[in-house]
Design an enzyme around this catalytic site. Sequence first.
Site, PDB file in Angstrom:
ATOM      1  N   GLY A 275     -17.119  -8.015  -7.201  1.00 43.04           N
ATOM      2  CA  GLY A 275     -16.070  -7.001  -7.171  1.00 43.04           C
ATOM      3  C   GLY A 275     -15.216  -7.098  -8.427  1.00 43.04           C
TER       4      GLY A 275
ATOM      5  CG  PHE B 196       7.840   1.055  -2.789  1.00 44.44           C
ATOM      6  CD1 PHE B 196       7.831   1.709  -4.003  1.00 44.44           C
ATOM      7  CD2 PHE B 196       6.720   1.167  -1.956  1.00 44.44           C
ATOM      8  CE1 PHE B 196       6.741   2.443  -4.407  1.00 44.44           C
ATOM      9  CE2 PHE B 196       5.629   1.908  -2.350  1.00 44.44           C
ATOM     10  CZ  PHE B 196       5.630   2.545  -3.569  1.00 44.44           C
TER      11      PHE B 196
ATOM     12  CG  LEU C 258      -1.423   7.031  -1.524  1.00 40.17           C
ATOM     13  CD1 LEU C 258      -0.983   6.731  -0.109  1.00 40.17           C
ATOM     14  CD2 LEU C 258      -1.675   5.734  -2.279  1.00 40.17           C
TER      15      LEU C 258
ATOM     16  CG  HIS D 204       0.451   5.603   2.925  1.00 41.53           C
ATOM     17  ND1 HIS D 204       1.271   6.696   2.822  1.00 41.53           N
ATOM     18  CD2 HIS D 204       0.837   4.753   1.942  1.00 41.53           C
ATOM     19  CE1 HIS D 204       2.114   6.508   1.814  1.00 41.53           C
ATOM     20  NE2 HIS D 204       1.875   5.347   1.265  1.00 41.53           N
TER      21      HIS D 204
ATOM     22  CB  SER E  52      -1.891  -3.919  -1.813  1.00 43.27           C
ATOM     23  OG  SER E  52      -1.374  -2.811  -2.515  1.00 43.27           O
ATOM     24  CG  LEU E  53      -0.767  -2.666  -6.855  1.00 45.00           C
ATOM     25  CD1 LEU E  53       0.092  -1.701  -7.664  1.00 45.00           C
ATOM     26  CD2 LEU E  53      -2.200  -2.659  -7.378  1.00 45.00           C
TER      27      LEU E  53
ATOM     28  CG  ASP F 253     -20.118  -3.094   0.264  1.00 43.00           C
ATOM     29  OD1 ASP F 253     -19.636  -2.297   1.101  1.00 43.00           O
ATOM     30  OD2 ASP F 253     -20.758  -2.727  -0.728  1.00 43.00           O
TER      31      ASP F 253
ATOM     32  NE  ARG G 162       3.000   2.164   2.380  1.00 49.60           N
ATOM     33  CZ  ARG G 162       2.322   1.698   1.350  1.00 49.60           C
ATOM     34  NH1 ARG G 162       1.212   0.995   1.555  1.00 49.60           N
ATOM     35  NH2 ARG G 162       2.725   1.925   0.124  1.00 49.60           N
TER      36      ARG G 162
ATOM     37  N   GLY H 184     -12.266  -5.064  -9.062  1.00 48.11           N
ATOM     38  CA  GLY H 184     -10.946  -4.447  -8.988  1.00 48.11           C
ATOM     39  C   GLY H 184      -9.916  -5.471  -9.451  1.00 48.11           C
ATOM     40  N   GLY H 185      -8.682  -5.274  -9.052  1.00 43.56           N
ATOM     41  CA  GLY H 185      -7.616  -6.152  -9.523  1.00 43.56           C
ATOM     42  C   GLY H 185      -7.854  -7.616  -9.201  1.00 43.56           C
ATOM     43  CB  ALA H 186      -8.599  -9.448  -6.069  1.00 43.40           C
TER      44      ALA H 186
ATOM     45  CG  HIS I 250      -3.035   3.188   2.352  1.00 43.91           C
ATOM     46  ND1 HIS I 250      -3.576   3.807   1.253  1.00 43.91           N
ATOM     47  CD2 HIS I 250      -2.053   2.382   1.869  1.00 43.91           C
ATOM     48  CE1 HIS I 250      -2.945   3.395   0.166  1.00 43.91           C
ATOM     49  NE2 HIS I 250      -2.036   2.522   0.506  1.00 43.91           N
TER      50      HIS I 250
ATOM     51  NE  ARG J 195      -1.079  -3.181   1.455  1.00 43.95           N
ATOM     52  CZ  ARG J 195      -0.573  -2.172   0.752  1.00 43.95           C
ATOM     53  NH1 ARG J 195       0.592  -2.305   0.116  1.00 43.95           N
ATOM     54  NH2 ARG J 195      -1.202  -1.006   0.705  1.00 43.95           N
TER      55      ARG J 195
ATOM     56  CD  GLU K 254       6.352   2.985   1.312  1.00 43.41           C
ATOM     57  OE1 GLU K 254       5.512   3.011   2.225  1.00 43.41           O
ATOM     58  OE2 GLU K 254       6.885   1.943   0.918  1.00 43.41           O
TER      59      GLU K 254
ATOM     60  CD  GLU L  25      -7.731  -2.758   1.365  1.00 44.11           C
ATOM     61  OE1 GLU L  25      -7.575  -2.283   0.218  1.00 44.11           O
ATOM     62  OE2 GLU L  25      -7.848  -2.055   2.383  1.00 44.11           O
TER      63      GLU L  25
ATOM     64  CD  GLN M 225       0.204   0.012   5.282  1.00 46.65           C
ATOM     65  OE1 GLN M 225      -0.079   0.134   4.107  1.00 46.65           O
ATOM     66  NE2 GLN M 225       1.181  -0.763   5.702  1.00 46.65           N
TER      67      GLN M 225
END
Lengths: 578, 278
Positions: free
Chosen positions: A13, A117, A249, A239, A397-398, A218, A283, A15-17, A350, A392, A252, A381, A237
């Site tokens: 993966g 937020f 989305l 949203h 999450s970020l 996955d 949320r 993404g960010g993580a 979400h 959350r 928020e 995630e 969650q």
Amino acid sequence: MTTFHTYDAVIVGAGGAGLRAAIEASDRVRTGVISKLYPTRSHTGAAQGGMCAALSNVEEDYPEWHAFDTVKGGDYLVDQPAALLMCEEAIDAIYELEHWGMPFNRTTDGRIDQRRFGGHTRNHGEAPVKRACYVADRTGHMILQTLYQQCIKRNVRFFNEFYALDLLLTDGRVAGIVAYELATGELHVFRAKSVLFATGGYGRVFRITSNAHALTGDGPAVVWRRGVPLQDMEFFQFHPTGIYKMGILISEAVRGEGGILLNSEGERFMERYAPTVKDLAPRDLVSRAIYQEIKEGRGVGSRRDAAYLDVRHLPHEVIEEKLPDVTEFARVYLGVEPTREPVPIQPTAHYAMGGIPTNTDAQVVLGPEETPVAGLYAAGECACVSVHGANRLGTNSLLDIVVFGRRGGQHMARFAGEADLPEPPSRQEASTVETLRGLLRGPNIEFVADIRAELQRHMFDLCGVVRSEKGLRELQGILAGLRERYGLVGIQDQGRVFNTELMEAVELGFLLDVSDAIVASALARDESRGGHYREDHQLRDDDHWLRHSLAYREADGSIHLEHKDVKLGPYVPMERKY
Amino acid sequence: MPDDTSPWAAPEPEDTELWEGGPLWEEGPPREPGASPRIGPPAEGQVRLTVRIRRYNPELREESWWEEHAVNMEPTDRLLDALHQVKWYHDGTLALRRSCAHGVCGSDAMMIDGRNRLACKVLIKDVAPKCTVEPIRGLPVLKDLIVDMEPFFEGYHAMLPYLINDEGDPRRERLQSPEERHRYDDTTKCILCAACTTSCPIFWGDEEYVGPAAIVNAHRFIYDSRDRGADERLRILSERTGVFRCRTTFNCTEACPRGIEVTKAIQEVKRSILFDRF
């Protein structure tokens, strides 16, 4: 012909993580990143509103206030030491991103700007606080770009458009993964000392979702099939502000900047549900409030099953400068001009609070006693640390992906630096070949798309914002039927090159597995907490349920549930009011 | 690319067949896809869309071919939904990339009625009753609407697309005024979808030209007040393969699904090379 690779650390993966872990690991050990998308296509890029850290750039703030909000927002199912650690490390994480070039919006004196937020408050709930650092309404896009740029700088080795289909274990230790190369249809075995899953969420189990088509669970499904439990799967969650009928989305941040929710009578109904923070309640509360308004006949839209998000009173420059993308979404997909008309919205699936259980070093852990699986990691995630508990908070999450991506990358590199390379199990890719062959040679009586659509519809209707024992039992029967029909699908495309039809069928198998875990966990938890609301058990029950769920898949396909204690800390569970 | 000087440089992958159950795939060419199913009249509120798709499958034929599929869609559905309808119910072999389905991941750039757009940002009502879909131009087609993105990303990588600056205390933020921040705002929006680069006639004719998207991403750093690599990037872009290949046709600006003023960014880089730095 299967191709073999050997790495110290393999990250699944991008993404960010995954990217954050790759930055950390690739500096130390031989690291490979496999991703079913080009990294910049990952869904981190769709995150909009911000990343919270108690910088105090705009208003007084402390990490401890942030941690309290996180714990309360998670309805006390949060492991408090993990939340305290995340909120402490948030500040350095922001500065690190800034030094890597993240183009944060700035205050007039040149510091990183911050905004309000949902659920983020000053001094334990007194009033909303400006804590979210942001880049207009494309914060996730900029984090993804910034982390990918750092990977380019470090020459990180990527395998793009490779699908991880199996986890290899030898005597309880990670030995590698089996992956499928989309461009050629060939299998690749990656032998590795450590493997980190960072495959993101699984919102595609629901009909209305903000999640990308790629988010099919996955990672969780692959490890679940190999005996790893999935934690807190009942907590998903919704949203509150997804674009009506589409689920796209709307951040928020719109409410953070002053947008409000209205019902069919033009009433700002959140004043009744959360008198202190109103539209900036967490949320889960806002989504339930919308549900309640609709149920009581005050919905809007063609089927009266939506609410309005109203920004007409906001200054033009706030809309254009701070919320350009979401404004454009309303224009493109709804034909609505937000500066003149309210935007119809509805709750959209979400974020998965649950996932692969880990400790704060992102090590995957088994059972109530949390025994680490040597060499196996998860972050972002797809993982459950648990810093989000039952619900959350926006922006966390970020924060989660950069904090625990970094910690996971460090730990897996340290582990791989000391460990030897395990012998892979014999006939390592056999079960993957069997799965793919089964699909390729299937009877072709059922359409993958039909089964998937029915799964998503029933999951959304019976396991969505509101659940009940009756509905969940009915849903279990439906899932069993869908699984049977899944055995009757076939693949029209018998070619090897970019056989996306075959991969969609594989992904449907993952969605079915994840759904089983969600529904079994939701049925067992006869209380309401955070994102899990049971209309037949509407109160939180700390005596029985201040504990995490662990769902295991048995060899016969049935699901076995276990529980583990929540790690408490300074915050004593109390009634959750906003 | 792996760094071969690193002590951890990866060895060449070895090809060995450990699994003894035979290959995954059957020998011989794959089956030809079946005919498109008949569909009924559009339901109330729906519209009929005939989508004409340029197909290519190297396992079946050497040449590309055209194929038409009729689908019934809601007018507010996305063209991507219509392509899914074709793939899921008419012909499973149809290959395309997609993920987020709302214009932020950059997977589904394709040529739609002659213009480069994201299929997830085009609504059915704006193209019905008939629409033509082709792969983006100038990159090798691999299957149907999927092109080889590697040359595109190589151009991006050549721009040193990362902040170059090790100054300042890492435990504190560096300051940047809102004006300095605004200077490069537009080009931070790029999602690397390649719609601009593959709409550029110079890029079609000259495979050495780095193309608009690479320049956009160089621009993002050149005008960032924190960056110290502008001279090096401007030097790269002043070379033969660089920015002066641009003939200002504005196709790129028109193609950008993020509304970036791509041509303007390219002109700014040209001006910096001519007047500011060299």
